[in-house]
Design a protein around this motif. Structure first.
Motif, short mmCIF file in Angstrom:
data_model
loop_
_atom_site.label_atom_id
_atom_site.label_comp_id
_atom_site.label_asym_id
_atom_site.label_seq_id
_atom_site.Cartn_x
_atom_site.Cartn_y
_atom_site.Cartn_z
N PRO A 121 1.40 9.53 -7.09
CA PRO A 121 1.51 9.54 -5.63
C PRO A 121 2.91 9.87 -5.09
O PRO A 121 3.11 9.90 -3.88
N GLU A 122 3.83 10.15 -5.96
CA GLU A 122 5.21 10.40 -5.54
C GLU A 122 5.67 11.74 -6.11
O GLU A 122 5.22 12.17 -7.18
N ASP A 229 3.14 -2.83 -3.58
CA ASP A 229 2.54 -3.04 -2.27
C ASP A 229 1.40 -4.07 -2.37
O ASP A 229 0.47 -3.91 -3.16
N ARG A 231 -1.01 -4.59 -0.47
CA ARG A 231 -2.32 -4.01 -0.15
C ARG A 231 -2.94 -3.35 -1.38
O ARG A 231 -4.15 -3.44 -1.62
N LEU A 232 -2.10 -2.70 -2.17
CA LEU A 232 -2.59 -2.10 -3.41
C LEU A 232 -2.96 -3.18 -4.42
O LEU A 232 -3.89 -2.99 -5.23
N GLY A 280 -4.79 4.37 -4.90
CA GLY A 280 -4.93 3.28 -3.94
C GLY A 280 -4.64 3.69 -2.51
O GLY A 280 -5.33 3.26 -1.58
N ASN A 281 -3.62 4.49 -2.33
CA ASN A 281 -3.29 4.93 -0.96
C ASN A 281 -4.40 5.79 -0.37
O ASN A 281 -4.66 5.72 0.84
N ASN A 282 -5.03 6.59 -1.19
CA ASN A 282 -6.18 7.38 -0.72
C ASN A 282 -7.32 6.47 -0.29
O ASN A 282 -8.00 6.72 0.71
N LEU A 284 -6.98 3.38 0.75
CA LEU A 284 -6.55 2.74 2.00
C LEU A 284 -6.76 3.66 3.19
O LEU A 284 -7.26 3.23 4.24
N ASN A 285 -6.35 4.92 3.06
CA ASN A 285 -6.52 5.88 4.15
C ASN A 285 -7.99 6.10 4.50
O ASN A 285 -8.34 6.20 5.67
#
Length: 293
Positions: A121-122, A229, A231-232, A280-282, A284-285
């Motif tokens: 993700p980075e 994070d 949330r993750l 995980g960010n995907n 969340l989005n």
């Protein structure tokens, strides 16, 4: 073209480190059997006889051997993935099946390296970003050992867990040194620790160790440091339980498993954390787009 070259290179490196991880699993098991026997615990005589030679090698004379015959393996039998395929999963010396363990852990770590690169993700531009990715890959080798050991023997070796936690401290610390809001980040990491380790510590205390092992609590510390994070961390926990349900439910329905059947939770936590870090960010989005259209 660069992506293909890097992916192939990472697979080769990952498979080689997977071979190392597989060897460490057997060596850790051999040492554990010796300690168990010295403590007066009952151990399998066959397993003890087969693995105890692994404990008689020093770090300077350590080499891979055939577990059935004790003979040293030649270099051409140590090529990750390929050697197993060429030998058709059998020992060169005894002709006996050697199982899928070595093949799967080599293939698994190689695939993990490639997927991590493709889904990372980075950006991998600055030295610090590259160092973080390298720490993640090294952590993946530790996780492969922990995954395999817990899946086979329902135990998470402390020495590997501690290495994993140290890598996690370095990983989380790399974010702290560049964060513009370090206090907020520390709070988020603390939240991750509560979710992935603190909750299991509470369950451990309430059940007096009947519901969950203490090794999962220590593993949760390292996992929390890598997700960073909170949330993750929540996503990792949710996915671990989801994976467990999908794994156990068919067995319960068919009657092959009972409610009292012990299922190692460490591998599920590991899979949940890896998924959360990589996508995980995907998730969340996607979730936010549903509740906040």
């Amino acid at each position: 073209m660069d992506t293909v070259f890097i992916s192939v290179s990472l697979f080769i490196i990952g498979a080689a480190l997977g071979s190392f991880a597989g060897a460490q699993v057997w060596r850790l098991r051999a040492r554990q059997l010796v300690l168990d026997k010295q403590a007066g615990e009952k151990v399998s005589a066959r397993e003890y006889k087969r693995l105890v030679p692994l404990t008689k090698q020093s770090i300077f004379t350590d080499h891979s051997i055939d577990l059935d015959t004790g003979k040293r393996l030649p270099w051409y039998d140590l090529i990750p993935v390929l050697s197993w395929l060429l030998l058709r999963g059998r020992s060169r010396f005894s002709g006996k099946p050697i199982g899928y363990f070595e093949f799967l852990i080599e293939l698994g770590v190689g695939v993990f390296f490639v997927i991590s690169f493709l889904l990372w993700p980075e950006n991998l531009v600055t030295p610090l970003q590259i160092i973080r990715f390298a720490l993640w890959l090294l952590a993946g080798v530790c996780l492969a050992i922990l995954f395999a050991y817990d899946a086979k023997w329902f135990l998470l070796p402390d020495r590997i867990t501690f290495v994993f936690v140290i890598l996690g401290l370095l990983y989380a610390g790399s974010f702290l040194v560049t964060s513009k809001t370090p206090l907020d980040l520390l709070v988020s990491i603390a939240g991750s620790l509560v979710i992935l380790s603190g909750l299991y510590l509470l369950l451990y205390i309430i059940s007096r160790g009947r519901w969950i092992g203490f090794g999962d609590i220590k593993l949760g510390v390292g996992l929390a440091l890598f997700v960073v994070d909170w949330r993750l961390a929540f996503i990792a926990l949710f996915l671990a339980n989801l994976y467990g349900t999908l794994l156990v439910l068919p067995g319960l329905i068919s009657g092959k498993l009972k409610r009292s059947t012990h299922v190692p939770f460490g591998p599920l936590l590991i899979l949940g954390m890896i998924t959360a870090v990589l996508v995980g960010n995907n998730i969340l989005n996607w979730y936010m787009s549903i509740i906040l259209p």
